[in-house]
Design a protein around this motif. Structure first.
Motif, mmCIF file in Angstrom:
data_model
loop_
_atom_site.group_PDB
_atom_site.id
_atom_site.type_symbol
_atom_site.label_atom_id
_atom_site.label_comp_id
_atom_site.label_asym_id
_atom_site.label_seq_id
_atom_site.Cartn_x
_atom_site.Cartn_y
_atom_site.Cartn_z
ATOM 1 N N VAL A 263 -19.972 54.819 -42.128
ATOM 2 C CA VAL A 263 -20.556 54.447 -40.604
ATOM 3 C C VAL A 263 -19.450 55.291 -39.835
ATOM 4 C CG1 VAL A 263 -20.723 52.777 -39.022
ATOM 5 C CG2 VAL A 263 -21.309 52.451 -41.404
ATOM 6 N N VAL A 264 -18.181 55.354 -39.731
ATOM 7 C CA VAL A 264 -17.389 56.055 -38.834
ATOM 8 C C VAL A 264 -17.606 57.600 -38.777
ATOM 9 C CG1 VAL A 264 -15.069 56.612 -38.257
ATOM 10 C CG2 VAL A 264 -15.515 54.463 -38.788
ATOM 11 N N GLY A 265 -17.796 58.091 -39.984
ATOM 12 C CA GLY A 265 -18.261 59.529 -39.946
ATOM 13 C C GLY A 265 -19.589 59.888 -39.261
ATOM 14 N N GLN A 266 -20.556 58.933 -39.574
ATOM 15 C CA GLN A 266 -21.974 59.153 -39.140
ATOM 16 C C GLN A 266 -21.912 59.032 -37.546
ATOM 17 O OE1 GLN A 266 -24.652 60.175 -41.121
ATOM 18 N NE2 GLN A 266 -25.251 60.655 -39.086
ATOM 19 N N VAL A 267 -21.205 57.989 -36.980
ATOM 20 C CA VAL A 267 -21.241 57.907 -35.596
ATOM 21 C C VAL A 267 -20.505 59.068 -34.880
ATOM 22 C CG1 VAL A 267 -20.179 56.444 -33.588
ATOM 23 C CG2 VAL A 267 -21.398 55.364 -35.641
ATOM 24 N N ALA A 268 -19.421 59.419 -35.455
ATOM 25 C CA ALA A 268 -18.638 60.682 -34.842
ATOM 26 C C ALA A 268 -19.859 61.889 -34.957
ATOM 27 C CB ALA A 268 -17.338 61.090 -35.810
ATOM 28 N N ALA A 269 -20.573 61.950 -36.155
ATOM 29 C CA ALA A 269 -21.311 63.152 -36.167
ATOM 30 C C ALA A 269 -22.749 62.904 -35.224
ATOM 31 C CB ALA A 269 -22.089 63.293 -37.511
ATOM 32 N N ASN A 270 -22.962 61.626 -35.107
ATOM 33 C CA ASN A 270 -24.112 61.748 -33.992
ATOM 34 C C ASN A 270 -23.681 61.713 -32.710
ATOM 35 O OD1 ASN A 270 -25.864 60.855 -36.265
ATOM 36 N ND2 ASN A 270 -25.397 58.548 -35.637
ATOM 37 N N ILE A 271 -22.382 61.623 -32.383
ATOM 38 C CA ILE A 271 -22.091 61.750 -30.829
ATOM 39 C C ILE A 271 -21.781 63.572 -30.755
ATOM 40 C CG2 ILE A 271 -19.900 61.969 -29.709
ATOM 41 C CD1 ILE A 271 -19.523 59.040 -30.640
ATOM 42 N N ARG A 272 -21.316 63.868 -31.760
ATOM 43 C CA ARG A 272 -21.158 65.357 -31.844
ATOM 44 C C ARG A 272 -22.417 66.371 -31.631
ATOM 45 N NH1 ARG A 272 -20.892 69.595 -35.731
ATOM 46 N NH2 ARG A 272 -19.199 71.253 -35.311
ATOM 47 N N GLU A 273 -23.293 65.524 -32.293
ATOM 48 C CA GLU A 273 -24.761 66.389 -32.446
ATOM 49 C C GLU A 273 -25.242 66.650 -31.094
ATOM 50 O OE1 GLU A 273 -27.909 67.959 -34.916
ATOM 51 O OE2 GLU A 273 -25.875 66.972 -35.381
ATOM 52 N N TRP A 274 -24.896 65.841 -29.708
ATOM 53 C CA TRP A 274 -25.349 66.063 -28.594
ATOM 54 C C TRP A 274 -25.068 67.431 -28.078
ATOM 55 C CZ3 TRP A 274 -29.050 63.514 -26.582
ATOM 56 C CH2 TRP A 274 -29.495 62.180 -26.918
ATOM 57 N N ARG A 275 -24.040 67.947 -28.365
ATOM 58 C CA ARG A 275 -23.695 69.360 -27.845
ATOM 59 C C ARG A 275 -22.532 69.876 -28.856
ATOM 60 N NH1 ARG A 275 -26.006 72.407 -24.383
ATOM 61 N NH2 ARG A 275 -25.661 71.237 -22.216
ATOM 62 N N LYS A 276 -23.205 70.498 -29.849
ATOM 63 C CA LYS A 276 -22.028 71.043 -31.001
ATOM 64 C C LYS A 276 -21.405 72.346 -30.125
ATOM 65 C CE LYS A 276 -24.753 70.262 -35.255
ATOM 66 N NZ LYS A 276 -25.540 70.615 -36.134
ATOM 67 N N PRO A 277 -20.150 72.495 -30.566
ATOM 68 C CA PRO A 277 -19.658 73.745 -30.220
ATOM 69 C C PRO A 277 -20.394 74.993 -30.280
ATOM 70 C CG PRO A 277 -18.425 72.666 -31.813
ATOM 71 C CD PRO A 277 -19.543 72.009 -31.717
ATOM 72 N N GLU A 278 -20.444 75.883 -29.196
ATOM 73 C CA GLU A 278 -21.175 76.925 -29.354
ATOM 74 C C GLU A 278 -20.309 78.225 -29.620
ATOM 75 O OE1 GLU A 278 -21.562 79.485 -26.687
ATOM 76 O OE2 GLU A 278 -20.144 78.396 -25.524
ATOM 77 N N PRO A 279 -20.530 79.216 -30.362
ATOM 78 C CA PRO A 279 -19.591 80.236 -30.693
ATOM 79 C C PRO A 279 -19.066 81.154 -29.603
ATOM 80 C CG PRO A 279 -21.802 80.850 -31.399
ATOM 81 C CD PRO A 279 -21.930 79.607 -30.757
ATOM 82 N N TYR A 280 -19.786 81.483 -28.313
ATOM 83 C CA TYR A 280 -19.376 82.429 -27.332
ATOM 84 C C TYR A 280 -18.415 81.901 -26.743
ATOM 85 C CZ TYR A 280 -23.365 84.666 -29.612
ATOM 86 O OH TYR A 280 -24.138 85.406 -30.205
ATOM 87 N N LYS A 281 -18.538 80.833 -25.913
ATOM 88 C CA LYS A 281 -17.293 80.247 -25.115
ATOM 89 C C LYS A 281 -16.791 79.011 -25.632
ATOM 90 C CE LYS A 281 -19.497 81.377 -20.780
ATOM 91 N NZ LYS A 281 -20.013 81.127 -19.300
ATOM 92 N N GLY A 282 -17.157 78.459 -26.824
ATOM 93 C CA GLY A 282 -16.287 77.280 -27.496
ATOM 94 C C GLY A 282 -16.954 75.929 -26.690
ATOM 95 N N LYS A 283 -17.585 75.876 -25.843
ATOM 96 C CA LYS A 283 -17.916 74.567 -25.311
ATOM 97 C C LYS A 283 -18.800 73.679 -26.204
ATOM 98 C CE LYS A 283 -20.317 75.765 -21.630
ATOM 99 N NZ LYS A 283 -20.948 76.170 -20.416
ATOM 100 N N GLY A 284 -18.191 72.349 -25.996
ATOM 101 C CA GLY A 284 -19.174 71.381 -26.868
ATOM 102 C C GLY A 284 -18.149 70.367 -27.246
ATOM 103 N N ILE A 285 -18.508 69.443 -28.087
ATOM 104 C CA ILE A 285 -17.858 68.275 -28.379
ATOM 105 C C ILE A 285 -17.302 68.809 -30.169
ATOM 106 C CG2 ILE A 285 -18.129 66.086 -29.336
ATOM 107 C CD1 ILE A 285 -20.093 65.503 -27.616
ATOM 108 N N ARG A 286 -16.113 68.892 -30.458
ATOM 109 C CA ARG A 286 -15.790 69.213 -31.811
ATOM 110 C C ARG A 286 -14.721 68.248 -32.197
ATOM 111 N NH1 ARG A 286 -12.517 74.608 -30.432
ATOM 112 N NH2 ARG A 286 -14.338 74.753 -29.119
ATOM 113 N N TYR A 287 -14.656 68.479 -33.683
ATOM 114 C CA TYR A 287 -13.697 67.322 -34.006
ATOM 115 C C TYR A 287 -12.374 67.733 -33.911
ATOM 116 C CZ TYR A 287 -17.426 65.599 -37.046
ATOM 117 O OH TYR A 287 -18.775 65.095 -37.596
ATOM 118 N N LYS A 288 -11.218 66.959 -33.647
ATOM 119 C CA LYS A 288 -9.838 67.196 -33.255
ATOM 120 C C LYS A 288 -9.528 68.162 -34.442
ATOM 121 C CE LYS A 288 -5.886 65.513 -31.118
ATOM 122 N NZ LYS A 288 -5.248 64.426 -30.378
ATOM 123 N N GLY A 289 -8.796 69.336 -34.177
ATOM 124 C CA GLY A 289 -8.599 70.256 -35.138
ATOM 125 C C GLY A 289 -9.603 71.031 -35.872
#
Length: 177
Positions: free
Chosen positions: A140-166
């Motif tokens: 459940v913890v992993g799924q909730v974190a993935a659902n939050i990250r899904e709103w704005r995944k990190p994009e490859p050009y400027k690196g903007k978005g939500i990412r896991y720490k590290g």
């Protein structure tokens, strides 16, 4: 032989386990979790030690052996220390804040995103650019974190978005003139 399955699992102080049929229930300081094992394995609890053995040597029984032992270990870890996923927000104007049971995310859309936190999980925002998801159920913890990250995944050009720490985000070079 399963290298994971053959190891006995000792229960730490303050944790109790009870067995009814193929269902094991683990109680600890953070709560109670249960797991229903398949009929391919036998679970035994003796002197605060949980052992899992396969019934037969079929491929399915041997694969369930290690998986069942790891699931029980995750139950014990969940009720003692819990699980935690940390997220970082990168981008100008991107931020997160908690308002009761709702995580408010400003992610560059025309509106703020309201993420309702499900039961059994605790979400905190210690800084505007950090989100911490904690709970006793690893899935459940992993799924909730993935659902939050899904709103704005990190994009490859400027690196903007939500990412896991590290998390490493592979950066691409922009288009050339």
């Amino acid at each position: 032989m399963s290298r994971i399955g053959k190891k006995p699992l000792e229960l730490p102080k303050g944790v109790t386990a009870s067995l009814s049929g193929q269902t094991i229930e683990v109680k600890g300081p953070k709560g109670t979790r249960t797991f229903g094992a398949t009929d391919d394995v036998t679970i035994a609890i003796e002197d605060n030690v949980v052992t899992v053995t396969p019934r037969g040597m079929s491929k399915r029984a041997r694969s369930q052996w290690g998986m069942t032992r790891k699931q029980i270990e995750n139950l014990v870890t969940g009720v003692t220390t819990g699980f935690k996923k940390e997220l970082e927000i990168q981008g100008v104007g991107y931020r997160a804040a908690m308002a009761g049971n709702v995580l408010k995310l400003s992610l560059g859309y025309s509106h703020d995103v309201d993420f309702v936190v499900p039961a059994g999980v605790t979400v905190t925002a210690p800084k505007q650019t950090e989100i911490v998801v904690e709970g006793i159920d690893q899935q459940v913890v992993g799924q909730v974190a993935a659902n939050i990250r899904e709103w704005r995944k990190p994009e490859p050009y400027k690196g903007k978005g939500i990412r896991y720490k590290g998390e490493f985000v592979f950066r691409k070079e922009g288009k050339k003139k």
